[in-house]
Design a protein around this motif. Structure first.
Motif, PDB file in Angstrom:
ATOM      1  N   ILE A  33       0.835  -1.190   0.000  1.00 54.67           N
ATOM      2  CA  ILE A  33       0.000   0.000   0.000  1.00 54.67           C
ATOM      3  C   ILE A  33       0.879   1.253   0.000  1.00 54.67           C
ATOM      4  N   GLY A  34       0.587   2.161  -0.936  1.00 54.00           N
ATOM      5  CA  GLY A  34       1.295   3.436  -1.007  1.00 54.00           C
ATOM      6  C   GLY A  34       2.681   3.369  -1.624  1.00 54.00           C
ATOM      7  N   ILE A  35       3.054   2.265  -2.223  1.00 59.02           N
ATOM      8  CA  ILE A  35       4.382   2.131  -2.813  1.00 59.02           C
ATOM      9  C   ILE A  35       4.518   3.019  -4.055  1.00 59.02           C
ATOM     10  N   ALA A  36       5.700   3.538  -4.280  1.00 61.20           N
ATOM     11  CA  ALA A  36       5.976   4.353  -5.467  1.00 61.20           C
ATOM     12  C   ALA A  36       6.869   3.548  -6.407  1.00 61.20           C
ATOM     13  N   LEU A  37       6.315   3.211  -7.561  1.00 63.72           N
ATOM     14  CA  LEU A  37       7.030   2.415  -8.562  1.00 63.72           C
ATOM     15  C   LEU A  37       7.029   3.138  -9.908  1.00 63.72           C
ATOM     16  N   ASN A  38       7.261   4.441  -9.878  1.00 63.19           N
ATOM     17  CA  ASN A  38       7.309   5.219 -11.110  1.00 63.19           C
ATOM     18  C   ASN A  38       8.374   4.664 -12.038  1.00 63.19           C
ATOM     19  N   LYS A  39       8.012   4.494 -13.301  1.00 63.68           N
ATOM     20  CA  LYS A  39       8.910   4.025 -14.350  1.00 63.68           C
ATOM     21  C   LYS A  39       9.532   2.657 -14.045  1.00 63.68           C
ATOM     22  N   ALA A  40       8.944   1.907 -13.120  1.00 59.48           N
ATOM     23  CA  ALA A  40       9.467   0.575 -12.786  1.00 59.48           C
ATOM     24  C   ALA A  40       9.117  -0.428 -13.877  1.00 59.48           C
ATOM     25  N   ASP A  41       9.958  -1.435 -14.036  1.00 58.16           N
ATOM     26  CA  ASP A  41       9.699  -2.508 -14.981  1.00 58.16           C
ATOM     27  C   ASP A  41       9.102  -3.682 -14.223  1.00 58.16           C
ATOM     28  N   LEU A  42       7.791  -3.857 -14.376  1.00 58.56           N
ATOM     29  CA  LEU A  42       7.068  -4.952 -13.741  1.00 58.56           C
ATOM     30  C   LEU A  42       6.499  -5.889 -14.801  1.00 58.56           C
ATOM     31  N   GLY A  43       7.101  -5.878 -15.973  1.00 61.62           N
ATOM     32  CA  GLY A  43       6.640  -6.738 -17.048  1.00 61.62           C
ATOM     33  C   GLY A  43       6.685  -8.195 -16.625  1.00 61.62           C
ATOM     34  N   ASN A  44       5.650  -8.941 -16.962  1.00 65.19           N
ATOM     35  CA  ASN A  44       5.546 -10.368 -16.644  1.00 65.19           C
ATOM     36  C   ASN A  44       5.548 -10.677 -15.149  1.00 65.19           C
ATOM     37  N   ALA A  45       5.361  -9.668 -14.315  1.00 66.67           N
ATOM     38  CA  ALA A  45       5.337  -9.882 -12.868  1.00 66.67           C
ATOM     39  C   ALA A  45       4.017 -10.525 -12.442  1.00 66.67           C
ATOM     40  N   ILE A  46       4.047 -11.175 -11.300  1.00 69.64           N
ATOM     41  CA  ILE A  46       2.851 -11.780 -10.718  1.00 69.64           C
ATOM     42  C   ILE A  46       2.453 -10.936  -9.503  1.00 69.64           C
ATOM     43  N   LEU A  47       1.363 -10.210  -9.664  1.00 64.09           N
ATOM     44  CA  LEU A  47       0.846  -9.350  -8.597  1.00 64.09           C
ATOM     45  C   LEU A  47      -0.581  -9.752  -8.236  1.00 64.09           C
ATOM     46  N   ILE A  48      -0.897 -11.014  -8.439  1.00 63.14           N
ATOM     47  CA  ILE A  48      -2.231 -11.528  -8.164  1.00 63.14           C
ATOM     48  C   ILE A  48      -2.563 -11.335  -6.689  1.00 63.14           C
ATOM     49  N   PHE A  49      -3.748 -10.767  -6.423  1.00 61.99           N
ATOM     50  CA  PHE A  49      -4.246 -10.503  -5.069  1.00 61.99           C
ATOM     51  C   PHE A  49      -3.341  -9.591  -4.247  1.00 61.99           C
ATOM     52  N   SER A  50      -2.493  -8.800  -4.890  1.00 65.91           N
ATOM     53  CA  SER A  50      -1.641  -7.842  -4.182  1.00 65.91           C
ATOM     54  C   SER A  50      -2.425  -6.593  -3.807  1.00 65.91           C
ATOM     55  N   TYR A  51      -1.973  -5.924  -2.767  1.00 66.47           N
ATOM     56  CA  TYR A  51      -2.584  -4.683  -2.305  1.00 66.47           C
ATOM     57  C   TYR A  51      -1.669  -3.531  -2.700  1.00 66.47           C
ATOM     58  N   LEU A  52      -2.110  -2.784  -3.707  1.00 67.66           N
ATOM     59  CA  LEU A  52      -1.341  -1.653  -4.212  1.00 67.66           C
ATOM     60  C   LEU A  52      -2.162  -0.367  -4.099  1.00 67.66           C
ATOM     61  N   ASN A  53      -3.056  -0.328  -3.123  1.00 66.20           N
ATOM     62  CA  ASN A  53      -3.893   0.853  -2.904  1.00 66.20           C
ATOM     63  C   ASN A  53      -3.001   2.083  -2.797  1.00 66.20           C
ATOM     64  N   ARG A  54      -3.440   3.161  -3.440  1.00 66.92           N
ATOM     65  CA  ARG A  54      -2.726   4.440  -3.415  1.00 66.92           C
ATOM     66  C   ARG A  54      -1.286   4.329  -3.920  1.00 66.92           C
ATOM     67  N   GLY A  55      -0.979   3.251  -4.622  1.00 64.66           N
ATOM     68  CA  GLY A  55       0.352   3.099  -5.210  1.00 64.66           C
ATOM     69  C   GLY A  55       0.548   4.076  -6.354  1.00 64.66           C
ATOM     70  N   ILE A  56       1.787   4.411  -6.616  1.00 68.62           N
ATOM     71  CA  ILE A  56       2.122   5.313  -7.711  1.00 68.62           C
ATOM     72  C   ILE A  56       2.946   4.520  -8.719  1.00 68.62           C
ATOM     73  N   LEU A  57       2.318   4.234  -9.855  1.00 70.78           N
ATOM     74  CA  LEU A  57       2.943   3.431 -10.899  1.00 70.78           C
ATOM     75  C   LEU A  57       2.937   4.194 -12.224  1.00 70.78           C
ATOM     76  N   ASN A  58       3.173   5.493 -12.156  1.00 71.95           N
ATOM     77  CA  ASN A  58       3.184   6.313 -13.353  1.00 71.95           C
ATOM     78  C   ASN A  58       4.303   5.873 -14.288  1.00 71.95           C
ATOM     79  N   LYS A  59       3.968   5.715 -15.560  1.00 77.30           N
ATOM     80  CA  LYS A  59       4.902   5.307 -16.608  1.00 77.30           C
ATOM     81  C   LYS A  59       5.548   3.948 -16.337  1.00 77.30           C
ATOM     82  N   ALA A  60       4.924   3.134 -15.505  1.00 79.48           N
ATOM     83  CA  ALA A  60       5.457   1.797 -15.210  1.00 79.48           C
ATOM     84  C   ALA A  60       5.178   0.842 -16.360  1.00 79.48           C
ATOM     85  N   ASN A  61       6.076  -0.101 -16.554  1.00 82.68           N
ATOM     86  CA  ASN A  61       5.885  -1.162 -17.542  1.00 82.68           C
ATOM     87  C   ASN A  61       5.193  -2.322 -16.848  1.00 82.68           C
TER      88      ASN A  61
END
Length: 129
Positions: A33-61
């Motif tokens: 919750i609340g993590i900042a992953l701007n411009k992060a590469d999360l391609g092919n990642a497994i985020l099933i049932f993850s909690y990313l509320n209020r996360g910042i993933l601007n321009k993320a892959n």
């Protein structure tokens, strides 16, 4: 960076992981919750049932990322690339998806209530006004 390192650093209070290389990482059910992953590469990642509320993933892959059942309520995904991502059953209430690429994204039962989709490229290739 691998999943264990990210989770350890997050547990220690670090929340900013700008441009992090997390390609293919398995974060099934992670509480980020609340993590900042701007411009992060999360391609092919497994985020099933993850909690990313209020996360910042601007321009993320997030190409081909598995986000089934993930909670992205009030997350910022401005200009994020979600091409071919699996968002089945994900919740994105109040999320900011302006100019996001959702081409070929699987969005069955995805909750987009109050999400901002202006300029987003939708799964069928149309641009949302």
């Amino acid at each position: 960076m691998d999943a264990n390192e990210l989770l350890q650093r997050y547990e220690n209070g670090e929340t900013k992981f700008v441009e992090a290389n997390l390609n293919g990482v398995n974060l099934f059910g992670a509480d980020l919750i609340g993590i900042a992953l701007n411009k992060a590469d999360l391609g092919n990642a497994i985020l099933i049932f993850s909690y990313l509320n209020r996360g910042i993933l601007n321009k993320a892959n997030l190409v081909c990322t598995k986000l089934s059942g993930a909670n992205l309520n009030q997350a910022s995904l401005i200009s994020a690339n979600l091409h071919d991502a699996n968002l089945h059953g994900a919740t994105l209430q109040g999320a900011d998806l302006r100019n996001a690429n959702l081409t070929l994204a699987y969005m069955l039962d995805t909750n987009l209530m109050d999400a901002d989709l202006r300029g987003a490229v939708m799964p069928d290739g149309t641009i949302n006004d």
